[in-house]
Design a protein around this motif. Structure first.
Motif, mmCIF file in Angstrom:
data_model
loop_
_atom_site.group_PDB
_atom_site.id
_atom_site.type_symbol
_atom_site.label_atom_id
_atom_site.label_comp_id
_atom_site.label_asym_id
_atom_site.label_seq_id
_atom_site.Cartn_x
_atom_site.Cartn_y
_atom_site.Cartn_z
ATOM 1 N N ALA A 125 0.832 -1.206 0.000
ATOM 2 C CA ALA A 125 0.000 0.000 0.000
ATOM 3 C C ALA A 125 0.868 1.257 0.000
ATOM 4 N N CYS A 126 2.009 1.202 0.692
ATOM 5 C CA CYS A 126 2.916 2.366 0.712
ATOM 6 C C CYS A 126 3.395 2.713 -0.691
ATOM 7 N N ILE A 127 3.633 1.692 -1.496
ATOM 8 C CA ILE A 127 4.055 1.935 -2.877
ATOM 9 C C ILE A 127 2.898 2.536 -3.675
ATOM 10 N N TYR A 128 1.709 1.922 -3.550
ATOM 11 C CA TYR A 128 0.555 2.406 -4.325
ATOM 12 C C TYR A 128 0.138 3.820 -3.915
ATOM 13 N N PHE A 129 0.280 4.146 -2.626
ATOM 14 C CA PHE A 129 -0.086 5.504 -2.195
ATOM 15 C C PHE A 129 0.721 6.541 -2.979
ATOM 16 N N VAL A 130 1.971 6.189 -3.266
ATOM 17 C CA VAL A 130 2.847 7.122 -3.978
ATOM 18 C C VAL A 130 2.683 6.996 -5.489
ATOM 19 N N GLN A 131 2.642 5.741 -5.980
ATOM 20 C CA GLN A 131 2.711 5.530 -7.432
ATOM 21 C C GLN A 131 1.371 5.377 -8.134
ATOM 22 N N ASP A 132 0.350 4.950 -7.393
ATOM 23 C CA ASP A 132 -0.923 4.659 -8.065
ATOM 24 C C ASP A 132 -2.117 4.900 -7.144
ATOM 25 N N PRO A 133 -2.201 6.103 -6.544
ATOM 26 C CA PRO A 133 -3.284 6.340 -5.573
ATOM 27 C C PRO A 133 -4.669 6.323 -6.210
ATOM 28 N N GLY A 134 -4.721 6.458 -7.536
ATOM 29 C CA GLY A 134 -6.011 6.471 -8.229
ATOM 30 C C GLY A 134 -6.782 5.169 -8.095
ATOM 31 N N ARG A 135 -6.106 4.091 -7.637
ATOM 32 C CA ARG A 135 -6.785 2.809 -7.473
ATOM 33 C C ARG A 135 -7.718 2.795 -6.262
ATOM 34 N N TYR A 136 -7.581 3.796 -5.382
ATOM 35 C CA TYR A 136 -8.330 3.745 -4.127
ATOM 36 C C TYR A 136 -9.584 4.610 -4.129
ATOM 37 N N ASP A 137 -10.576 4.131 -3.372
ATOM 38 C CA ASP A 137 -11.756 4.937 -3.053
ATOM 39 C C ASP A 137 -11.821 5.051 -1.529
ATOM 40 N N VAL A 138 -12.152 3.939 -0.851
ATOM 41 C CA VAL A 138 -12.097 3.907 0.604
ATOM 42 C C VAL A 138 -11.043 2.874 1.010
ATOM 43 N N VAL A 139 -10.102 3.289 1.842
ATOM 44 C CA VAL A 139 -9.082 2.387 2.388
ATOM 45 C C VAL A 139 -9.413 2.196 3.863
ATOM 46 N N VAL A 140 -9.438 0.953 4.322
ATOM 47 C CA VAL A 140 -9.744 0.725 5.738
ATOM 48 C C VAL A 140 -8.618 -0.100 6.360
ATOM 49 N N THR A 141 -8.179 0.313 7.553
ATOM 50 C CA THR A 141 -7.026 -0.350 8.149
ATOM 51 C C THR A 141 -6.995 -0.176 9.665
ATOM 52 N N ASP A 142 -6.052 -0.829 10.303
ATOM 53 C CA ASP A 142 -6.021 -0.778 11.766
ATOM 54 C C ASP A 142 -5.340 0.503 12.253
ATOM 55 N N ASN A 143 -5.266 0.636 13.564
ATOM 56 C CA ASN A 143 -4.849 1.888 14.183
ATOM 57 C C ASN A 143 -3.412 2.289 13.828
ATOM 58 N N LEU A 144 -2.483 1.373 13.963
ATOM 59 C CA LEU A 144 -1.074 1.681 13.711
ATOM 60 C C LEU A 144 -0.791 1.872 12.217
ATOM 61 N N PHE A 145 -1.261 0.932 11.398
ATOM 62 C CA PHE A 145 -1.042 1.085 9.949
ATOM 63 C C PHE A 145 -1.695 2.384 9.464
ATOM 64 N N GLY A 146 -2.859 2.682 10.031
ATOM 65 C CA GLY A 146 -3.584 3.888 9.628
ATOM 66 C C GLY A 146 -2.836 5.147 10.006
ATOM 67 N N ASP A 147 -2.220 5.139 11.157
ATOM 68 C CA ASP A 147 -1.457 6.302 11.605
ATOM 69 C C ASP A 147 -0.351 6.615 10.597
ATOM 70 N N ILE A 148 0.362 5.579 10.205
ATOM 71 C CA ILE A 148 1.510 5.762 9.315
ATOM 72 C C ILE A 148 1.046 6.079 7.886
ATOM 73 N N LEU A 149 0.090 5.287 7.396
ATOM 74 C CA LEU A 149 -0.388 5.472 6.013
ATOM 75 C C LEU A 149 -1.003 6.858 5.801
ATOM 76 N N THR A 150 -1.684 7.378 6.830
ATOM 77 C CA THR A 150 -2.317 8.683 6.622
ATOM 78 C C THR A 150 -1.283 9.804 6.539
ATOM 79 N N ASP A 151 -0.164 9.659 7.214
ATOM 80 C CA ASP A 151 0.893 10.660 7.043
ATOM 81 C C ASP A 151 1.468 10.583 5.633
ATOM 82 N N LEU A 152 1.626 9.353 5.136
ATOM 83 C CA LEU A 152 2.103 9.177 3.769
ATOM 84 C C LEU A 152 1.085 9.774 2.789
ATOM 85 N N GLY A 153 -0.178 9.496 3.027
ATOM 86 C CA GLY A 153 -1.242 10.056 2.185
ATOM 87 C C GLY A 153 -1.177 11.573 2.159
#
Ligand code: NAI
Ligand code: MG
Length: 330
Positions: A208-236
């Motif tokens: 997901a970290c790669i796709y957030f940077v290279q292919d974010p258009g694939r996403y509509d709603v992303v759902v994840t746990d507390n820790l992964f979400g904390d990190i992924l949202t900063d990347l987002g």
């Protein structure tokens, strides 16, 4: 703005630039004619330094009858990191059962939202330490995942998807975190079965970290746990216009109490008092609040005005930027 039958909103400006950006959010809410009954609360690091108050239980009780809380940022350079975060922000999440952390990411080429579980995972403080400070120190920190907690988070994500593009991607690390991941994966299948019109996908968090940077258009709603979400949202945030636009909601979708809305950034003590703080993230958070309160039309107008102003903030003061958004709503 303060009429008796308006939405009851508690406002916590907090520390540093917090009160500065919240003032602009309130300016915009006023300009659009939101019917709010506002109560300010003096909380945060500065208050703690004055009299030791962080977040008393009586305040939490008072908050239970509010519709929403609008928060700037809390944190003071003279206070040990963690004291205010745990005592105020985490306490709010747990005591008010703000079980969804919602962050939208809008940039050219993509428009998606991350739904982060906000009350479980490794953030509950499960674990302990043995032989601290010695060569033989042992520390454990467990991740707590309940079927109820995971299910309500996933269900929120699917409901949200039905109002968007009908697509939900679950992000986890099921290949390695085989107990928690298995609970999440099975519950995902269960909930998905109730939403036959919603397409599903699954990504491991590293992918997901790669796709957030290279292919974010694939996403509509992303759902994840507390820790992964904390990190992924900063990347987002980093790939979607930066901290100046990152807004968030901490929701109690069951509406058994208020939900909380805040910009993602902190109190920025380095620029506090200089008029350099960008208030757009706080203004977008106010728009999220309007939407949750049921004022979707107002929310959309504020969001649109904010995006119109975003490319013209260079060299402008905090209040000039707030004025520019407010002027588009008159
Ligand atoms: P920060 O987000 O306050 O600042 C990081 C950098 O971004 C700084 O250079 C700051 O000047 C800049 N920045 C942040 N918001 C900005 C804005 N609206 N406009 C222009 N520039 C902006 O993060 P930092 O420095 O790690 O933390 C400062 C304090 O805030 C700490 O006490 C921390 O614990 C607290 N904090 C509180 C949060 C909250 O209330 N939810 C979230 C993050 C940090
Ligand atoms: Mg974070």
């Amino acid at each position: 703005m303060s009429t008796s039958d308006g939405y009851r909103v508690g406002v916590v400006g907090g520390d540093g630039i917090g009160p500065e950006v919240v003032a602009e959010g309130m300016k915009v809410l006023d300009a659009i004619g939101a019917n709010l009954d506002v109560t300010p609360f003096d909380l945060g690091g500065s208050r703690y330094l004055q009299d030791g108050t962080i977040l008393p239980d009586e305040t939490i009780e008072e908050w239970r009858s509010l519709d929403a809380i609008y928060l700037g940022a809390v944190g003071h350079p003279d206070i040990t990191p963690g004291v205010i975060e745990r005592g105020l922000l985490l306490k709010m999440r747990f005591d008010l059962d703000l079980y969804i952390n919602l962050r939208p990411f809008i940039a050219p080429g993509h428009d998606f939202v991350v739904v982060r579980e906000n009350t479980e995972g490794p953030y509950v403080g499960e674990g302990g330490v043995l032989r601290k400070g010695t060569e033989f120190e042992v520390a454990t920190q467990g991740s707590v995942n309940t079927h109820m907690g995971v299910e309500r988070c996933l269900r929120y994500a699917f409901e949200l998807a039905t109002t968007r593009r009908n697509h939900v991607t679950m992000v986890h690390k099921t290949n390695v975190l085989s107990f928690a991941g298995d609970l999440w994966a099975r519950t995902f299948e269960e909930v998905a079965a109730d939403y036959p019109g919603v397409e599903t996908a699954y990504n491991h968090v590293d992918a997901a970290c790669i796709y957030f940077v290279q292919d974010p258009g694939r996403y509509d709603v992303v759902v994840t746990d507390n820790l992964f979400g904390d990190i992924l949202t900063d990347l987002g945030g980093a790939v979607s216009g930066g901290i100046g636009l990152a807004s968030s909601a901490n929701l109690n979708p069951a509406r058994t109490g208020p939900s909380m809305f805040e910009p993602v950034h902190g109190s920025a003590p380095d620029i506090a008092g200089t008029g350099k703080a960008n208030p757009l993230a706080a203004i977008l958070s106010a728009a999220m609040m309007l939407e949750f309160l049921g004022e979707k039309e107002m929310a959309d107008r504020v969001t649109k005005a904010t995006y119109e102003v975003r490319d013209h903030v260079e060299g402008k003061s905090t209040s000039d930027i707030g004025d520019a958004v407010a002027a588009r709503l008159a």
